[in-house]
Each structure stands twice: as C-alpha cells, then as structure tokens.
Design an enzyme around this catalytic site. Structure first.
Site, PDB file in Angstrom:
ATOM      1  N   HIS A 128       0.857  -1.249   0.134  1.00  0.00           N
ATOM      2  CA  HIS A 128       0.039  -0.023   0.212  1.00  0.00           C
ATOM      3  C   HIS A 128       0.970   1.299   0.085  1.00  0.00           C
ATOM      4  CE1 HIS A 128       0.593   0.911   4.233  1.00  0.00           C
ATOM      5  NE2 HIS A 128       0.585  -0.470   4.544  1.00  0.00           N
ATOM      6  N   CYS A 140       3.235  -4.433   6.694  1.00  0.00           N
ATOM      7  CA  CYS A 140       3.128  -4.531   5.213  1.00  0.00           C
ATOM      8  C   CYS A 140       4.254  -3.768   4.415  1.00  0.00           C
ATOM      9  CB  CYS A 140       1.892  -3.484   4.943  1.00  0.00           C
ATOM     10  SG  CYS A 140       0.555  -4.276   5.495  1.00  0.00           S
TER      11      CYS A 140
END
Length: 164
Positions: A128, A140
């Site tokens: 992201h 992430c």
C-alpha cells in the site's frame, strides 16, 4: 525469479528491472511472523487481489475490486473470519479499509496466512501507500503513491512478493 516478481532488497523493491524505494514493518523481516509483531514475513507471497477507492481514483486494472464504505479486514485471531475482508457491522477486531487518510486508496493483497488463516500467525500483508519515506508499517510493504500506482498497472497473475 521472474522479472515480474516484486523482490524486497535492502535498498528497496526490485520489479521489472527497476528499484522502487519502500518501507516495511517496524519489526523488520521475520521468519516467525505473529499477529501484532509489526514484522514483514519472510517468504514467497503470491499476489491474490487488488482493492481501490473508487471515490478517489479510477480502477488501476480490470480485476481490481472497489472498496466500499462498510469494507473491513478482520484482524481478530479468535474470529471465524480472521484475515479476510468483512463488512460492517462487525464486532470482532478489524481494520477499516476505507480510511480517511490515503494509505489504503490502493491495496495489493498477498496470500500471507490466506485463504486458510492460522490464528495468531498474522493478518493481511498488503502492499500500500506509505505515510512518508522511512516511516515503517505494521508489517506491510509500502511505497510512494505514484510508484504504487505504476506497479499496480504492471503486475500480472503470476507476480509474487519475495521477502528474503
């Protein structure tokens, strides 16, 4: 390895002959990922989906799925729906996919601990948008907005995220 693989290196994410600056989890890279440890899990992770905010951008691919106002991601290891996309109302612990900030305007989904989640092994490893250069994630992989969008348009069904 294929040139279509996203390969995490100490200098960034290598993809299609280019190095893209990125950030990873505040817990570094781990071979023993656990829910809440902030680590990016070591391994080969298939790209299994893409989500986007239709109110903020056009679909980057024909297979991207729009994020709706009630879309959430379950991060409760005790929940039956652990590590899957769920809809509000949802009482177990979860993360909103439709955020006020732009971090999840475009989300590339990996198969980390999915589709058959092991409780406590850690939920969703997304690719992201980053908050800013060098600012770590909860596990992430995050990229600059324009870089994320460029990569999203180029990934293929066979693309993998490789974290050595």
């Amino acid at each position: 390895m294929s040139p279509d693989d996203l390969v995490l290196t100490p200098r960034g994410l290598r993809f299609q002959g280019r190095l893209w600056p990125c950030t990873i989890g505040k817990g570094g890279v781990s071979g023993r990922k656990r829910e809440g440890d902030g680590a990016t899990p070591r391994g080969v992770h298939r790209i299994v989906g893409m989500l986007y905010r239709p109110d903020r951008m056009v679909a980057p691919t024909d297979w991207a799925v729009p994020i709706g106002p009630g879309d959430l991601w379950s991060d409760d290891p005790t929940a039956e729906d652990y590590n899957t996309m769920v809809r509000a109302p949802y009482s177990p612990s979860h993360e909103r996919l439709r955020r006020a900030d732009p971090l999840y305007d475009l989300v590339i989904l990996t198969d980390w601990n999915w589709p058959y989640a092991v409780p406590g092994r850690g939920s969703a490893i997304f690719i992201h948008q980053w908050r800013r250069p060098g600012y770590p994630t909860e596990g992430c992989v995050a990229l600059r907005r324009d870089h994320l969008h460029a990569i999203a348009r180029r990934i293929r069904f066979r693309t993998r995220l490789i974290v050595a």
